[in-house]
Design an enzyme around this catalytic site. Sequence first.
Site, mmCIF file in Angstrom:
data_model
loop_
_atom_site.group_PDB
_atom_site.id
_atom_site.type_symbol
_atom_site.label_atom_id
_atom_site.label_comp_id
_atom_site.label_asym_id
_atom_site.label_seq_id
_atom_site.Cartn_x
_atom_site.Cartn_y
_atom_site.Cartn_z
ATOM 1 N N GLU A 118 50.415 -4.792 -32.411
ATOM 2 C CA GLU A 118 49.500 -4.888 -31.266
ATOM 3 C C GLU A 118 48.441 -5.966 -31.485
ATOM 4 O OE1 GLU A 118 47.731 -1.652 -33.949
ATOM 5 O OE2 GLU A 118 49.679 -2.515 -33.475
ATOM 6 N N ASP A 120 55.515 -0.837 -25.028
ATOM 7 C CA ASP A 120 56.000 -2.204 -24.773
ATOM 8 C C ASP A 120 55.407 -2.761 -23.489
ATOM 9 O OD1 ASP A 120 57.491 -2.066 -27.061
ATOM 10 O OD2 ASP A 120 59.405 -1.670 -26.053
ATOM 11 N N ASN A 150 51.511 4.882 -28.004
ATOM 12 C CA ASN A 150 52.917 5.137 -28.303
ATOM 13 C C ASN A 150 53.188 6.634 -28.448
ATOM 14 O OD1 ASN A 150 54.068 2.558 -28.272
ATOM 15 N ND2 ASN A 150 53.413 2.112 -30.369
ATOM 16 N N ASP A 205 43.003 -7.161 -31.167
ATOM 17 C CA ASP A 205 43.780 -5.967 -31.518
ATOM 18 C C ASP A 205 43.539 -4.905 -30.450
ATOM 19 O OD1 ASP A 205 44.186 -3.231 -32.839
ATOM 20 O OD2 ASP A 205 45.030 -4.581 -34.333
#
Length: 374
Positions: A283, A256, A247, A239
């Site tokens: 993620e 992305d 973000n 993770d």
Amino acid sequence: MEARLLKRTDMDFLQRSIPGVLIYAFMWPMLAWGMEFNDRAPTFSYTFSTLFIVTSILRLAHGILTQPFYAANPNAWRMTMYVLAFIHSCTLALLFILVLIIPEYRDLAMAVALIVVGLLSGASASLSPKPIFTQFYIGSLAFPATLVSFLVEEFRFLSPLFAATWIYFIFLGRRFYNEYQRAFHIEMRLKENQVKLERLNETDTLTGIYNRQYFDNALDMQWDLASRSENSLSILFLDLDHFKKINDNFGHLAGDQVLCHAAHLFSEIARRKTDMIARYGGEEFAIILPATEKQDALDLAEQIRHAIENTPCRSDQGLIHLTVSIGVNSVVPSPQGSPVTFLDQADQALYQAKNNGRNQIMFAAAQAGSTSLD
């Protein structure tokens, strides 16, 4: 594409010619026997019977030996096929010439002429995968028949019929080949599209690695394989730390790019053909490691953790530094065990790593139905 078309035409030419081979083997012996020609001209009759039968046997043997012969030398295989087929057509053409020019054999002329026309018709369709050879094949039958029937006054009326038939079957054979080629290209495009669709169904469209659906199926399969072989099976559950902040601070486009960057690093490190890397969701990523024991899985996890920490992502917003938390599980599966529990324990180890401060690796506890590798 052209190589596939060539091989397809070779195999289709062979398969389509088999019925003609059987006709060649028996048509003259049956005709000669039915018209009692064997008694009238035994040498002539048995000579052509032998030629037709022996050539047919050679063509059938060539077909039976196709797999090893073609694999060893496709050009020699192809030339042998052409030569044997051409011998058959020339033998039939010679037979027709002789029954026309030898007066006492002319009662067979119309029967042999019908055989010639029938084989011309069959060749234009069945041999169409090879258009150039088909034209030579048709010509080797039609040209002698046209010429000799013109020279023999009694059968001169057949000459224009053979000439017209010759021209017609040349154009017909070309048409058959165009349709054959068009059907082949359509089939290839459909297969390519099917492969693309299957690939889309099993890969993550953003990162290009496997998706959750494929991962679930692969984990079940690897669990069963490891259980039967009593081999170790390891899994890494990964993770990206603080991905939401990435973000929020840099935008979703940069997020992305971070995901693609991480997937690329995972693929660079877990490089065995048997290793399976997937985007599990958001993620989160997972890596299945067949035949991998605990220490090897931990070593690989450390390589990934170190690479992520020391290789920032070059995004449109500048360098983005990353870390990753990893949960590791390694077991020797048993039939009583469950891949779901195996995965869940790796997930729990991951969250323990995150709760302990992130950017670290935690190993899962043993599960029921499996042998721990601690």
